[in-house]
Design a protein around this motif. Sequence first.
Motif, PDB file in Angstrom:
ATOM      1  N   GLY A   2       0.818  -1.215   0.000  1.00 57.77           N
ATOM      2  CA  GLY A   2       0.000   0.000   0.000  1.00 57.77           C
ATOM      3  C   GLY A   2       0.843   1.253   0.000  1.00 57.77           C
ATOM      4  O   GLY A   2       0.338   2.354   0.167  1.00 57.77           O
TER       5      GLY A   2
ATOM      6  N   ILE B 286       3.006   3.884  -1.943  1.00 55.53           N
ATOM      7  CA  ILE B 286       3.050   4.315  -3.331  1.00 55.53           C
ATOM      8  C   ILE B 286       4.074   5.419  -3.529  1.00 55.53           C
ATOM      9  O   ILE B 286       4.185   6.316  -2.697  1.00 55.53           O
TER      10      ILE B 286
ATOM     11  N   SER C 171       4.695  15.801   9.494  1.00 54.37           N
ATOM     12  CA  SER C 171       3.466  15.131   9.876  1.00 54.37           C
ATOM     13  C   SER C 171       2.666  14.718   8.627  1.00 54.37           C
ATOM     14  O   SER C 171       2.533  15.494   7.683  1.00 54.37           O
ATOM     15  N   GLY C 172       2.186  13.486   8.625  1.00 58.89           N
ATOM     16  CA  GLY C 172       1.358  12.998   7.517  1.00 58.89           C
ATOM     17  C   GLY C 172       2.139  12.560   6.293  1.00 58.89           C
ATOM     18  O   GLY C 172       1.553  12.208   5.272  1.00 58.89           O
TER      19      GLY C 172
ATOM     20  N   GLY D 124       4.100   9.930   6.014  1.00 59.88           N
ATOM     21  CA  GLY D 124       4.151   8.478   5.828  1.00 59.88           C
ATOM     22  C   GLY D 124       5.163   7.778   6.713  1.00 59.88           C
ATOM     23  O   GLY D 124       5.617   6.678   6.388  1.00 59.88           O
ATOM     24  N   LYS D 125       5.480   8.368   7.875  1.00 58.20           N
ATOM     25  CA  LYS D 125       6.495   7.752   8.760  1.00 58.20           C
ATOM     26  C   LYS D 125       5.982   6.427   9.331  1.00 58.20           C
ATOM     27  O   LYS D 125       6.687   5.424   9.342  1.00 58.20           O
ATOM     28  N   GLU D 126       4.728   6.468   9.816  1.00 57.45           N
ATOM     29  CA  GLU D 126       4.187   5.232  10.401  1.00 57.45           C
ATOM     30  C   GLU D 126       4.070   4.150   9.326  1.00 57.45           C
ATOM     31  O   GLU D 126       4.351   2.977   9.572  1.00 57.45           O
ATOM     32  N   MET D 127       3.669   4.581   8.138  1.00 53.20           N
ATOM     33  CA  MET D 127       3.529   3.603   7.065  1.00 53.20           C
ATOM     34  C   MET D 127       4.895   2.976   6.753  1.00 53.20           C
ATOM     35  O   MET D 127       5.004   1.759   6.584  1.00 53.20           O
TER      36      MET D 127
ATOM     37  N   TYR E 164      -5.704   6.779  -4.486  1.00 52.81           N
ATOM     38  CA  TYR E 164      -6.716   6.858  -3.437  1.00 52.81           C
ATOM     39  C   TYR E 164      -8.124   7.011  -4.022  1.00 52.81           C
ATOM     40  O   TYR E 164      -9.085   6.478  -3.468  1.00 52.81           O
TER      41      TYR E 164
ATOM     42  N   ARG F 267      -1.621  12.640   4.277  1.00 52.44           N
ATOM     43  CA  ARG F 267      -2.893  12.576   5.025  1.00 52.44           C
ATOM     44  C   ARG F 267      -3.849  13.643   4.490  1.00 52.44           C
ATOM     45  O   ARG F 267      -5.040  13.402   4.313  1.00 52.44           O
TER      46      ARG F 267
ATOM     47  N   SER G 263      -1.503  13.403  15.141  1.00 49.33           N
ATOM     48  CA  SER G 263      -0.442  12.403  15.278  1.00 49.33           C
ATOM     49  C   SER G 263      -0.285  11.951  16.711  1.00 49.33           C
ATOM     50  O   SER G 263       0.015  10.823  16.999  1.00 49.33           O
TER      51      SER G 263
HETATM   52  N1  LIG Z   1       3.811   6.236   0.239  1.00 50.89           N
HETATM   53  C1  LIG Z   1       2.524   6.163   0.568  1.00 50.89           C
HETATM   54  N2  LIG Z   1       1.656   5.593  -0.291  1.00 50.89           N
HETATM   55  C2  LIG Z   1       0.340   5.541   0.011  1.00 50.89           C
HETATM   56  N3  LIG Z   1      -0.196   6.035   1.140  1.00 50.89           N
HETATM   57  C3  LIG Z   1       0.623   6.594   2.036  1.00 50.89           C
HETATM   58  C4  LIG Z   1       2.017   6.684   1.797  1.00 50.89           C
HETATM   59  N4  LIG Z   1       2.582   7.279   2.857  1.00 50.89           N
HETATM   60  C5  LIG Z   1       1.582   7.560   3.715  1.00 50.89           C
HETATM   61  N5  LIG Z   1       0.405   7.150   3.252  1.00 50.89           N
HETATM   62  C6  LIG Z   1      -0.897   7.320   3.910  1.00 50.89           C
HETATM   63  O1  LIG Z   1      -0.921   8.660   4.401  1.00 50.89           O
HETATM   64  C7  LIG Z   1      -1.511   8.727   5.694  1.00 50.89           C
HETATM   65  C8  LIG Z   1      -0.519   9.350   6.659  1.00 50.89           C
HETATM   66  O2  LIG Z   1       0.593   8.483   6.787  1.00 50.89           O
HETATM   67  P1  LIG Z   1       1.291   8.186   8.201  1.00 50.89           P
HETATM   68  O3  LIG Z   1       0.281   8.079   9.298  1.00 50.89           O
HETATM   69  O4  LIG Z   1       2.219   7.056   8.008  1.00 50.89           O
HETATM   70  O5  LIG Z   1       2.074   9.560   8.351  1.00 50.89           O
HETATM   71  P2  LIG Z   1       3.004  10.037   9.576  1.00 50.89           P
HETATM   72  O6  LIG Z   1       4.162  10.741   8.982  1.00 50.89           O
HETATM   73  O7  LIG Z   1       3.283   8.889  10.490  1.00 50.89           O
HETATM   74  O8  LIG Z   1       2.044  11.068  10.251  1.00 50.89           O
HETATM   75  P3  LIG Z   1       2.134  11.667  11.764  1.00 50.89           P
HETATM   76  O9  LIG Z   1       3.479  12.292  11.901  1.00 50.89           O
HETATM   77  O10 LIG Z   1       1.063  12.685  11.776  1.00 50.89           O
HETATM   78  O11 LIG Z   1       1.909  10.513  12.679  1.00 50.89           O
HETATM   79  C9  LIG Z   1      -1.883   7.299   6.061  1.00 50.89           C
HETATM   80  O12 LIG Z   1      -3.254   7.108   5.752  1.00 50.89           O
HETATM   81  C10 LIG Z   1      -1.038   6.434   5.157  1.00 50.89           C
HETATM   82  O13 LIG Z   1      -1.672   5.219   4.855  1.00 50.89           O
END
Ligand SMILES: Nc1ncnc2c1ncn2[C@@H]1O[C@H](COP(=O)(O)OP(=O)(O)OP(=O)(O)O)[C@@H](O)[C@H]1O
Length: 457
Positions: free
Chosen positions: A140, A142, A171-172, A174-177, A326, A359, A450
């Motif tokens: 998932g 991308i 923030s947002g 994609g770190k958690e992803m 999306y 996000r 977050s």
């Molecule tokens: N490379 C990617 N391809 C597709 N969807 C992504 C990608 N990176 C992030 N997302 C989507 O974007 C949203 C935000 O990602 P994520 O929660 O990983 O961000 P984050 O950096 O951890 O945010 P925060 O710092 O706010 O916790 C999620 O719904 C995630 O599934």
Amino acid sequence: MDTRKLLCFNPMGTDDELLDVLRSRGWEVFSAIRLDEAKNLIDAHGFHVGIVLFGSREQADLSPVQSLLAMRYPMEWIALLPPQALQNREVCQLIAQGFYDYHTHPIDIERLQFTLGHAYGMALVMKRLRTQAASLGNDGIIGCSPSFTKVFADIEKAAGLDVPVLVTGESGSGKEMAARVIHRRSARSDKPFVVVSCGALSSNLMQSELFGFEKGAFPGAYRSKEGSIEAAAGGTLFLDEVGELPADLHQPLLRFMREKTIRRVGGDRDIPVDVRVIAATHLDLGKAVAEGTFNAELYEALSPFRVHVPALRERREDIELLAKYYLDLFVNEKYRHISGFTPEAVQAMERYDWPGNIRELINRVRRAMVMCEDRWIAPQDLGLASAEQAASKIPSHVMTLEEAKAEAEKEIIQLTLRATENNISRAARQLAVSRMTLYRLMDKHRIRGSSSASGHA
Ligand SMILES: Nc1ncnc2c1ncn2[C@@H]1O[C@H](COP(=O)(O)OP(=O)(O)OP(=O)(O)O)[C@@H](O)[C@H]1O
């Protein structure tokens, strides 16, 4: 050279002469008059390119062509039409939005052959891009930009190493992803991935959350409870926003990372736990160390390997890909009428700076699907129209006062969270409400911050 396959869709009837000419030019031509025939042929042959023949009638029924385009097959379309068909605004719109190119009668076969070749090549490039995105995306995740390719390589590398990883990025972004994919591709993938939001709780609660507690450790501790570290045994502990971890927990966390044992609150024995730590932060932890607000040794322990996820505005090549991904993901029966984004919408997305990163992109695509009354999502549906464009848009739906108030409340909360980089305490202060009220409102409006939650994956 392989024969290239071509679909000719002609809801008005066949044009055998044209098909024969194209065959003589090396194309293996299939023709369909009805929509279901066209769909079956596409499913069977996976064409890269197709021709649609438009009739000359003023009031031609465009719905079969519209339905075909709405299926969003991964192929390029070329329209062949009599010049007078271009007087029809609907035809022009359809061509501008769904076709690679068009030719008017009388058809210049050399030119058509040239366009078909180009379209075929373009479809192949797009397919390659999609396959690349899909290969990155089988989790998932991308991206096709050079900077994202580097992220993906780092993720692969991190997955093969059993060391702590520090994931940085806005923030947002994609770190958690990224952390989830590292876990999923690591040798620990069949064990838990446990998420802890380090700024979500006070120091005492966070200590219990991480290390667990024994019965009687504090008033209300009626039974023992394991913490997140124990819950992640064998797997990965994801420390989200580690920069917000209360300072008095820096040492205990460092001790756990060094000694691989924990002691529950109120406990008197060390419990060995094998857990890999992946931490994420949007802060500059090096700076925090220099300023004395983050423990230098903990910083060292957390970051033997680093993955930096660039902001979306630093990888604009990914924007259209993500938006389409999306949109495809969310489209269901209710939104079946939506065919895609107008070129202006793509342009607006590519120009926008995306402070809330992916996000925010996901939220805007969702919003656009609700707002879009047309087949094609326009900039104003995404909330990305210029002030001038927005002012010229006549509202099609009159809000009730209640709805307008709720919309405004949601918007101001989102803006404040963005301005404070999702720092709940600061956002609550700015909004002059308590943290609890802010959590309640975020819940009501389904806003995710977050540092708003902790939980087990
Ligand atoms: N490379 C990617 N391809 C597709 N969807 C992504 C990608 N990176 C992030 N997302 C989507 O974007 C949203 C935000 O990602 P994520 O929660 O990983 O961000 P984050 O950096 O951890 O945010 P925060 O710092 O706010 O916790 C999620 O719904 C995630 O599934």
